[in-house]
Design a protein around this motif. Structure first.
Motif, mmCIF file in Angstrom:
data_model
loop_
_atom_site.group_PDB
_atom_site.id
_atom_site.type_symbol
_atom_site.label_atom_id
_atom_site.label_comp_id
_atom_site.label_asym_id
_atom_site.label_seq_id
_atom_site.Cartn_x
_atom_site.Cartn_y
_atom_site.Cartn_z
ATOM 1 N N SER A 68 0.728 -0.918 0.040
ATOM 2 C CA SER A 68 0.198 -0.044 0.330
ATOM 3 C C SER A 68 0.653 0.818 -0.139
ATOM 4 O O SER A 68 2.162 0.985 0.879
ATOM 5 C CB SER A 68 -0.952 0.337 1.168
ATOM 6 O OG SER A 68 -1.970 1.169 1.282
ATOM 7 N N SER A 117 1.727 5.651 0.744
ATOM 8 C CA SER A 117 1.275 6.547 1.092
ATOM 9 C C SER A 117 -0.533 6.652 1.355
ATOM 10 O O SER A 117 -0.910 7.380 2.180
ATOM 11 C CB SER A 117 1.850 7.687 1.799
ATOM 12 O OG SER A 117 2.137 8.121 0.110
ATOM 13 N N ASP A 118 -0.534 7.142 -0.222
ATOM 14 C CA ASP A 118 -2.305 7.181 -0.821
ATOM 15 C C ASP A 118 -3.093 6.208 -0.172
ATOM 16 O O ASP A 118 -4.201 6.329 -0.834
ATOM 17 C CB ASP A 118 -2.077 7.719 -1.126
ATOM 18 C CG ASP A 118 -2.055 6.999 -2.905
ATOM 19 O OD1 ASP A 118 -1.514 6.088 -2.505
ATOM 20 O OD2 ASP A 118 -2.178 7.449 -3.573
ATOM 21 N N SER A 119 -2.510 4.831 0.764
ATOM 22 C CA SER A 119 -3.135 4.246 0.822
ATOM 23 C C SER A 119 -3.908 3.326 -0.349
ATOM 24 O O SER A 119 -5.273 2.308 -0.835
ATOM 25 C CB SER A 119 -5.179 4.316 1.081
ATOM 26 O OG SER A 119 -4.464 5.097 2.468
#
Length: 475
Positions: free
Chosen positions: A194, A196-198
C-alpha cells in the motif's frame, strides 16, 4: 574522429568542411535491422577534448550510468559528458569537437565500432540493462530518468501514464518487508502493498540477476510504453543495485484460474465469462496490431489474466514477451510459455508470429467454457469415446449440436447457448495446427462482437489423431 569518415575529402582539402563527416556504421537505434537482432549502441570515450556547443543538461541524471541511459534513450542523441555531477547530452550534429581541453566526451557508436573489454564497466552495464530489444525500451528508460526526482512525467504517445521510480526502502515499507505474499512464479514472487495515499499495489520482486534483468526489460518495454483498459497498469519500478522490482495496480479479484478451477471462490456467471473472453481478445488485438511494435505476449493462460473489482480482465506478466518490428512478420526465439498452451510451431522450433498468442487464447477459451483444465479428465460423451481431452469433446459436441453439455456444470445451465457455440467455434479456429489457418486477434474480436459470422472450422489434425476420425468436420 573514431567511427566517422570525412564525407567529401575533396572539399576538405579545399578547407570547405561544411559537408562534415558521416558514420561508418549506422547506430543500432536507427538501423533497419535493429529489431531483428544485434547489439545495442556503445560509447567511446574521447579524452582531453573541448566539449561542443549546444549541449542539453539532464538535471535528473545524477550518475554517469544514468547520463548514459539518458543518451541511449533517444535515437537522436550522439554523445554525452558527465562531469562533477552534471550530465550533458548532444543531439544530432556535433560541431567543433576539438582535441584541446580537459573534458571527456563519450561518443555514441555502433557496437561493432567499440572493442569489447572486460574492464569496460560502463559497456557491460549498458549491455545488461538496455539489451537488444527495441528503441522503445531505450525511450522508456529515458522517461524513467526524467521523472526520477519529480516522481511523474507527463502524457506519452500512447496516452498519459505516470510511472514512479521507487527506492527499495520505499517498497520494503509499502509491503511491510514483503510480508503478504500473493503468489510466486518462475521469475520471482508478488507481494501486496500500500502506498502512502492508501493505493493498493502488487509488487513483483524478480529473482536472479541475469534472468531477473531479462524479465525486467521485457515487462518495462511492453507494459511500460502502452496503455489499454484490459492491460495491467505498471505504476512504477525499482532499479537499485542488483534489485529489480515492478509495481503494478492491485487486482482484488485475483487471477482467472482461481475462479475457473478452484471450488472455494465465487463462480463466474456466463455473462462475466463472455466479458472476460472479449476483453482479453481486445487487448491482444491491440498489442498485435495497434502498438508501435507488435508485442507478442508468449504466455497467455488463465494465471496471467487478472480481474479487477468489477471483474474486468487485465492481461499481466509480460516477462516472456517478444517485440516484433512492423518491418518483420516473424521472429526466431527460444521456446517460452506454458505446456498445454504452446502452439505447435514452438515444438517444431520454427520462427514464431503473433499467432502463438492466438493458439494460447483458443485454449483459454475452452477452459472458460468448461470451467476446468482442458486436459483434465472429463465425463465421456454419449458413446463413451473421446474421454479425457476437452478439445475433442468440443469438436464432437459442435457436430452433434450439443454445446450445452460443454458448459461449466457450476453454472447450473444458466448460459447463452448461442454465445457458447460461437465461443467454441472461435476456439477451434484459434487452435488450428497451421498458424495461417488461425484468425488474427482483430478477427476474433469481430467474431465475439457478432460483427462477423464464424465459418465452419475444421478439426485440427492433432484432435483428429486423438479422435481417430480424420474426416470429422464441425458442421
Amino acid at each position: 574522429m573514431k567511427g566517422y569518415s570525412i564525407r567529401s575529402p575533396q572539399d576538405w582539402e579545399l578547407d570547405d568542411r561544411s559537408a562534415g563527416c558521416t558514420r561508418n556504421t549506422p547506430l543500432y537505434c536507427n538501423s533497419n535491422n535493429s529489431r531483428a537482432g544485434g547489439e545495442t549502441d556503445k560509447f567511446h570515450p574521447m579524452t582531453s577534448v573541448q566539449l561542443p556547443a549546444d549541449a542539453r543538461n539532464v538535471a535528473t541524471a545524477t550518475t554517469a550510468d544514468e547520463c548514459s541511459f539518458a543518451c541511449l534513450g533517444s535515437c537522436s542523441c550522439t554523445a554525452y559528458s558527465y562531469d562533477q555531477g552534471a550530465c550533458s547530452v548532444w543531439h544530432d550534429k556535433l560541431l567543433n569537437v576539438r582535441q584541446q581541453g580537459n573534458s571527456v566526451l563519450h561518443l555514441r557508436l555502433a557496437a561493432k565500432e567499440v572493442p569489447s573489454s572486460k574492464t569496460n564497466r560502463r559497456g557491460l552495464i549498458i549491455g545488461a540493462v538496455v539489451g537488444a530489444s527495441t528503441a522503445a525500451l531505450g525511450l522508456i528508460f529515458l522517461l524513467m530518468i526524467w521523472m526520477r526526482k519529480n516522481k511523474q512525467y507527463g502524457d506519452d504517445a500512447q496516452g498519459g501514464m505516470g510511472i514512479i521510480a521507487f527506492r527499495y526502502a520505499d517498497l520494503q515499507s509499502a509491503t511491510k518487508k514483503f510480508s503478504e505474499k500473493l503468489g510466486a512464479g518462475s521469475f520471482g514472487s508478488v507481494f501486496k502493498g500500500s502506498l502512502s495515499d492508501s493505493t493498493a499495489i502488487a509488487v513483483k520482486r524478480l529473482d536472479g540477476v541475469r534472468q531477473g534483468e531479462k524479465q525486467f526489460r521485457a515487462e518495462v518495454s511492453s507494459t511500460g510504453v502502452v496503455q489499454h483498459v484490459n492491460l495491467v497498469k505498471l505504476i512504477g519500478f525499482c532499479c537499485q543495485g542488483d534489485r529489480r522490482l515492478l509495481v503494478y495496480e492491485y487486482m482484488p479479484n485475483g487471477s482467472l484460474d482461481h475462479h475457473l478451477f478452484q471450488s472455494n471462490v465465487m463462480v463466474l456467471d456466463w455473462t462475466t465469462k463472455y466479458k472476460i473472453a472479449l476483453g482479453v481478445a481486445r487487448v491482444l488485438a491491440y498489442l498485435h496490431s495497434s502498438c508501435r511494435d507488435c508485442i507478442i505476449h508468449c504466455d497467455i493462460k488463465p494465471e496471467n489474466i487478472l480481474l479487477d473489482g468489477s471483474f474486468t480482465p487485465k492481461v499481466a506478466d509480460f516477462g516472456m514477451a517478444k517485440l516484433l518490428g512492423r518491418d518483420f512478420s516473424q521472429v526466431v526465439t527460444t521456446m517460452r510459455g506454458t505446456i498445454g498452451y504452446l502452439a505447435p510451431e514452438w515444438i517444431s522450433r520454427t520462427s514464431i508470429t503473433s499467432k502463438v498468442d492466438v493458439y494460447s487464447y483458443g485454449m483459454v477459451l475452452l477452459e472458460i467454457v468448461s470451467g476446468s483444465r482442458k486436459s483434465s479428465k472429463q465425463s465421456s460423451s454419449r458413446d463413451g469415446a473421446h474421454e479425457g481431452y476437452f478439445p475433442v469433446r468440443v469438436a464432437h459436441s459442435l457436430v452433434d449440436g450439443d454445446v450445452a453439455s460443454l458448459v461449466d456444470a457450476k453454472l447450473l445451465g444458466e448460459a447463452n447457448l448461442e454465445e457458447v457455440e460461437r465461443v467454441c467455434k472461435v476456439a477451434c479456429w484459434c487452435i488450428q495446427d497451421d498458424e495461417f489457418d488461425r484468425p488474427t486477434m482483430s478477427e476474433v474480436v469481430q467474431f465475439l462482437e457478432c460483427l462477423s459470422e464464424v465459418e465452419t472450422p475444421p478439426v485440427p489434425r492433432l484432435l483428429q489423431a486423438i479422435a481417430g476420425q480424420p474426416n470429422l468436420k464441425i458442421m
